[in-house]
Write a protein that holds these residues in place. Structure first.
Motif, PDB file in Angstrom:
ATOM      1  N   GLY A   1       0.790  -1.227   0.000  1.00  0.00           N
ATOM      2  CA  GLY A   1       0.000   0.000   0.000  1.00  0.00           C
ATOM      3  C   GLY A   1       0.816   1.267   0.000  1.00  0.00           C
ATOM      4  O   GLY A   1       0.231   2.357  -0.088  1.00  0.00           O
ATOM      5  N   ASP A   2       2.142   1.185   0.106  1.00  0.00           N
ATOM      6  CA  ASP A   2       2.954   2.398   0.041  1.00  0.00           C
ATOM      7  C   ASP A   2       2.831   3.025  -1.350  1.00  0.00           C
ATOM      8  O   ASP A   2       2.738   2.328  -2.364  1.00  0.00           O
ATOM      9  CB  ASP A   2       4.430   2.077   0.313  1.00  0.00           C
ATOM     10  N   THR A   3       2.837   4.345  -1.384  1.00  0.00           N
ATOM     11  CA  THR A   3       2.844   5.093  -2.644  1.00  0.00           C
ATOM     12  C   THR A   3       4.213   5.717  -2.820  1.00  0.00           C
ATOM     13  O   THR A   3       4.712   6.395  -1.919  1.00  0.00           O
ATOM     14  CB  THR A   3       1.766   6.188  -2.632  1.00  0.00           C
ATOM     15  N   PHE A   4       4.807   5.505  -3.982  1.00  0.00           N
ATOM     16  CA  PHE A   4       6.202   5.896  -4.180  1.00  0.00           C
ATOM     17  C   PHE A   4       6.318   7.103  -5.109  1.00  0.00           C
ATOM     18  O   PHE A   4       5.544   7.270  -6.052  1.00  0.00           O
ATOM     19  CB  PHE A   4       6.993   4.723  -4.774  1.00  0.00           C
ATOM     20  N   THR A   5       7.278   7.945  -4.782  1.00  0.00           N
ATOM     21  CA  THR A   5       7.645   9.051  -5.667  1.00  0.00           C
ATOM     22  C   THR A   5       9.088   8.842  -6.108  1.00  0.00           C
ATOM     23  O   THR A   5       9.916   8.309  -5.349  1.00  0.00           O
ATOM     24  CB  THR A   5       7.504  10.411  -4.970  1.00  0.00           C
ATOM     25  N   TYR A   6       9.375   9.289  -7.337  1.00  0.00           N
ATOM     26  CA  TYR A   6      10.695   9.065  -7.926  1.00  0.00           C
ATOM     27  C   TYR A   6      11.328  10.398  -8.278  1.00  0.00           C
ATOM     28  O   TYR A   6      10.671  11.296  -8.813  1.00  0.00           O
ATOM     29  CB  TYR A   6      10.577   8.185  -9.175  1.00  0.00           C
ATOM     30  N   THR A   7      12.612  10.516  -7.964  1.00  0.00           N
ATOM     31  CA  THR A   7      13.361  11.727  -8.268  1.00  0.00           C
ATOM     32  C   THR A   7      14.755  11.345  -8.733  1.00  0.00           C
ATOM     33  O   THR A   7      15.244  10.245  -8.472  1.00  0.00           O
ATOM     34  CB  THR A   7      13.481  12.644  -7.031  1.00  0.00           C
ATOM     35  N   PHE A   8      15.410  12.287  -9.425  1.00  0.00           N
ATOM     36  CA  PHE A   8      16.821  12.107  -9.755  1.00  0.00           C
ATOM     37  C   PHE A   8      17.650  12.417  -8.519  1.00  0.00           C
ATOM     38  O   PHE A   8      17.368  13.365  -7.791  1.00  0.00           O
ATOM     39  CB  PHE A   8      17.236  13.020 -10.901  1.00  0.00           C
ATOM     40  N   ALA A   9      18.655  11.600  -8.283  1.00  0.00           N
ATOM     41  CA  ALA A   9      19.505  11.770  -7.106  1.00  0.00           C
ATOM     42  C   ALA A   9      20.923  12.113  -7.534  1.00  0.00           C
ATOM     43  O   ALA A   9      21.355  11.793  -8.645  1.00  0.00           O
ATOM     44  CB  ALA A   9      19.502  10.489  -6.271  1.00  0.00           C
ATOM     45  N   THR A  10      21.649  12.781  -6.644  1.00  0.00           N
ATOM     46  CA  THR A  10      23.058  13.064  -6.887  1.00  0.00           C
ATOM     47  C   THR A  10      23.869  11.821  -6.598  1.00  0.00           C
ATOM     48  O   THR A  10      23.722  11.198  -5.549  1.00  0.00           O
ATOM     49  CB  THR A  10      23.533  14.220  -5.996  1.00  0.00           C
ATOM     50  N   GLY A  11      24.703  11.452  -7.553  1.00  0.00           N
ATOM     51  CA  GLY A  11      25.521  10.251  -7.403  1.00  0.00           C
ATOM     52  C   GLY A  11      26.989  10.584  -7.304  1.00  0.00           C
ATOM     53  O   GLY A  11      27.379  11.547  -6.639  1.00  0.00           O
ATOM     54  N   ASP A  12      27.808   9.789  -8.014  1.00  0.00           N
ATOM     55  CA  ASP A  12      29.260   9.955  -7.916  1.00  0.00           C
ATOM     56  C   ASP A  12      29.844  10.765  -9.068  1.00  0.00           C
ATOM     57  O   ASP A  12      31.051  10.827  -9.244  1.00  0.00           O
ATOM     58  CB  ASP A  12      29.941   8.580  -7.850  1.00  0.00           C
ATOM     59  N   GLY A  13      28.982  11.410  -9.845  1.00  0.00           N
ATOM     60  CA  GLY A  13      29.456  12.191 -10.979  1.00  0.00           C
ATOM     61  C   GLY A  13      29.493  11.394 -12.267  1.00  0.00           C
ATOM     62  O   GLY A  13      29.523  11.984 -13.359  1.00  0.00           O
ATOM     63  N   MET A  14      29.476  10.088 -12.153  1.00  0.00           N
ATOM     64  CA  MET A  14      29.433   9.220 -13.328  1.00  0.00           C
ATOM     65  C   MET A  14      28.043   8.599 -13.487  1.00  0.00           C
ATOM     66  O   MET A  14      27.438   8.676 -14.540  1.00  0.00           O
ATOM     67  CB  MET A  14      30.496   8.118 -13.213  1.00  0.00           C
TER      68      MET A  14
ATOM     69  N   ASP B   1       9.132   6.112  -0.204  1.00  0.00           N
ATOM     70  CA  ASP B   1       7.855   5.462   0.106  1.00  0.00           C
ATOM     71  C   ASP B   1       6.873   6.354   0.853  1.00  0.00           C
ATOM     72  O   ASP B   1       5.771   5.941   1.203  1.00  0.00           O
ATOM     73  CB  ASP B   1       8.075   4.152   0.862  1.00  0.00           C
ATOM     74  N   GLY B   2       7.268   7.609   1.103  1.00  0.00           N
ATOM     75  CA  GLY B   2       6.385   8.548   1.791  1.00  0.00           C
ATOM     76  C   GLY B   2       6.353   8.385   3.289  1.00  0.00           C
ATOM     77  O   GLY B   2       5.691   9.157   3.992  1.00  0.00           O
ATOM     78  N   ASN B   3       7.089   7.393   3.810  1.00  0.00           N
ATOM     79  CA  ASN B   3       7.128   7.158   5.252  1.00  0.00           C
ATOM     80  C   ASN B   3       8.554   7.192   5.791  1.00  0.00           C
ATOM     81  O   ASN B   3       8.852   6.595   6.812  1.00  0.00           O
ATOM     82  CB  ASN B   3       6.484   5.802   5.577  1.00  0.00           C
ATOM     83  N   GLY B   4       9.413   7.869   5.056  1.00  0.00           N
ATOM     84  CA  GLY B   4      10.795   8.003   5.490  1.00  0.00           C
ATOM     85  C   GLY B   4      11.745   6.997   4.880  1.00  0.00           C
ATOM     86  O   GLY B   4      12.951   7.063   5.116  1.00  0.00           O
ATOM     87  N   GLY B   5      11.221   6.072   4.101  1.00  0.00           N
ATOM     88  CA  GLY B   5      12.071   5.054   3.492  1.00  0.00           C
ATOM     89  C   GLY B   5      12.457   5.419   2.074  1.00  0.00           C
ATOM     90  O   GLY B   5      11.596   5.730   1.243  1.00  0.00           O
ATOM     91  N   THR B   6      13.752   5.384   1.779  1.00  0.00           N
ATOM     92  CA  THR B   6      14.236   5.700   0.446  1.00  0.00           C
ATOM     93  C   THR B   6      15.217   4.631  -0.028  1.00  0.00           C
ATOM     94  O   THR B   6      15.803   3.897   0.777  1.00  0.00           O
ATOM     95  CB  THR B   6      14.939   7.072   0.403  1.00  0.00           C
ATOM     96  N   PHE B   7      15.379   4.571  -1.342  1.00  0.00           N
ATOM     97  CA  PHE B   7      16.350   3.655  -1.941  1.00  0.00           C
ATOM     98  C   PHE B   7      16.808   4.278  -3.251  1.00  0.00           C
ATOM     99  O   PHE B   7      16.019   4.894  -3.966  1.00  0.00           O
ATOM    100  CB  PHE B   7      15.720   2.279  -2.197  1.00  0.00           C
ATOM    101  N   LYS B   8      18.101   4.127  -3.561  1.00  0.00           N
ATOM    102  CA  LYS B   8      18.665   4.712  -4.783  1.00  0.00           C
ATOM    103  C   LYS B   8      19.254   3.622  -5.658  1.00  0.00           C
ATOM    104  O   LYS B   8      19.817   2.639  -5.164  1.00  0.00           O
ATOM    105  CB  LYS B   8      19.751   5.736  -4.436  1.00  0.00           C
ATOM    106  N   GLU B   9      19.132   3.836  -6.963  1.00  0.00           N
ATOM    107  CA  GLU B   9      19.694   2.863  -7.902  1.00  0.00           C
ATOM    108  C   GLU B   9      20.118   3.566  -9.190  1.00  0.00           C
ATOM    109  O   GLU B   9      19.456   4.490  -9.655  1.00  0.00           O
ATOM    110  CB  GLU B   9      18.683   1.758  -8.220  1.00  0.00           C
ATOM    111  N   ALA B  10      21.232   3.106  -9.746  1.00  0.00           N
ATOM    112  CA  ALA B  10      21.746   3.653 -11.000  1.00  0.00           C
ATOM    113  C   ALA B  10      21.220   2.836 -12.180  1.00  0.00           C
ATOM    114  O   ALA B  10      21.070   1.619 -12.097  1.00  0.00           O
ATOM    115  CB  ALA B  10      23.270   3.638 -10.995  1.00  0.00           C
ATOM    116  N   PHE B  11      20.935   3.534 -13.278  1.00  0.00           N
ATOM    117  CA  PHE B  11      20.466   2.886 -14.501  1.00  0.00           C
ATOM    118  C   PHE B  11      21.291   3.373 -15.686  1.00  0.00           C
ATOM    119  O   PHE B  11      21.744   4.520 -15.710  1.00  0.00           O
ATOM    120  CB  PHE B  11      18.990   3.200 -14.763  1.00  0.00           C
ATOM    121  N   ILE B  12      21.464   2.500 -16.647  1.00  0.00           N
ATOM    122  CA  ILE B  12      22.077   2.870 -17.922  1.00  0.00           C
ATOM    123  C   ILE B  12      20.998   2.769 -18.993  1.00  0.00           C
ATOM    124  O   ILE B  12      20.407   1.707 -19.191  1.00  0.00           O
ATOM    125  CB  ILE B  12      23.267   1.966 -18.274  1.00  0.00           C
ATOM    126  N   ILE B  13      20.735   3.884 -19.666  1.00  0.00           N
ATOM    127  CA  ILE B  13      19.736   3.920 -20.734  1.00  0.00           C
ATOM    128  C   ILE B  13      20.473   3.793 -22.066  1.00  0.00           C
ATOM    129  O   ILE B  13      21.336   4.620 -22.392  1.00  0.00           O
ATOM    130  CB  ILE B  13      18.925   5.224 -20.703  1.00  0.00           C
TER     131      ILE B  13
END
Length: 308
Positions: free
Chosen positions: A116-129, A166-178
């Motif tokens: 039931g969590d509702t998620f929002t997605y944003t771009f995050a600052t990474g390592d420059g690469m 997740d709107g309740n303080g829980g976050t997770f980050k992941e890198a993607f290659i398009i």
């Protein structure tokens, strides 16, 4: 200053993690009316029952002591138990080159034990690469879209770094290659090695050789005379094309017509075409060759030099 626990939790365990090991050791359980000094409040922790989570999961009451007296009323602390997201997936991580700005790349989803969590997605600052190309995209709800049109021949992959919340303080980050998929690039120009020809050349003479400008190396182009606007194709019938060569099929006579207009299409064999108009200029040459008259002259022998 201190607080006094005036009612205990009903599920799970409230405890003081004095050694910060995350385990309820001996004498760390909170008891009713226990006083906790201000310095120890950061060690006050709650452990829910195994595999249980929830908003408003539990609560406890406490009073505040200002060094002289306790507060008259109780304060209530509500406990929310949240599992943080553990993964992000993207439905597609590739896009064809030359797609318009705003094209959809794929849709994000999050793996999270909390139903039931509702998620929002944003771009995050990474390592420059791993975040180097964040600005090339934007996020619309759950959907990743392009901010620019991509060209495979210039750059074939892009790095982005995404955070889910997740709107309740829980976050997770992941890198993607398009990845950008190579698609057919249309020809962008036609050149003719020469656009002028001397008059009176034999029929079937080569006027010039066509070539095409095309980003796709290895494409083989074919050329044809095509219908134009009625003016730029006016003289198509005076020429033919053999391979890449423009061939004259009439006698090109400057005095009759000094220039010819043709409309040419190149086709890359993969659905890409380009059309361009050319003007063929006929070069005037001398049509009248000199004629020598046949005259006979007689002179007596032994005449002195200079005698006429």
């Amino acid at each position: 200053y201190l607080i006094q626990i005036t009612s205990l939790e009903t599920v799970g365990n409230l405890y003081l993690d004095n050694n910060s090991n995350g385990i309820i050791d001996t004498d760390e359980d909170i008891t009713l009316n226990q006083d906790i000094g201000v310095a120890s409040i950061p060690n006050l922790k709650f452990k829910p029952l195994a595999d249980e989570t929830g908003i408003n999961y539990d609560n406890f009451n406490f009073k505040v002591h200002d060094g002289t007296v306790y507060s008259e009323g109780d304060y209530t602390m509500t406990i929310n138990v949240n599992n943080i997201p553990t993964d992000i997936s993207l439905s597609s991580s590739s896009i064809d080159e030359n797609e318009v700005t705003g094209s959809i790349v794929g849709t994000f989803t999050t793996i999270d034990e909390n139903i039931g969590d509702t998620f929002t997605y944003t771009f995050a600052t990474g390592d420059g690469m791993n975040d180097a190309d964040n600005a090339r995209f934007f996020i619309d709800g759950y959907t990743l879209k392009t901010s620019v049109a991509f060209n495979y021949e210039i750059k074939s992959s892009y790095n982005i770094y995404i955070q889910t919340n997740d709107g309740n303080g829980g976050t997770f980050k992941e890198a993607f290659i398009i990845s950008v998929t190579d698609a057919n690039d249309f020809p962008t120009d036609i050149a003719l090695s020469t656009t002028s020809v001397s008059e009176n050349q034999p029929l079937g003479s080569t006027v010039g050789v066509f070539s095409s400008t095309d980003e796709d190396d290895g494409d083989t182009h074919t050329y044809s005379l095509v219908t134009g606007n009625g003016t730029n194709d006016l003289d198509n019938a005076s020429f033919s094309i053999s391979g890449n060569d423009l061939i004259s099929i009439i006698n090109l006579d400057y005095e009759t017509k000094p220039f010819y207009q043709i409309n040419i299409q190149t086709n890359d064999g993969n659905g890409g075409t380009y059309v361009k108009a050319f003007v063929i200029v006929v070069i005037n040459i001398n049509d009248n060759a000199p004629v020598l008259e046949d005259n006979t002259f007689a002179i007596d022998e032994n005449r002195s030099n200079g005698t006429s």
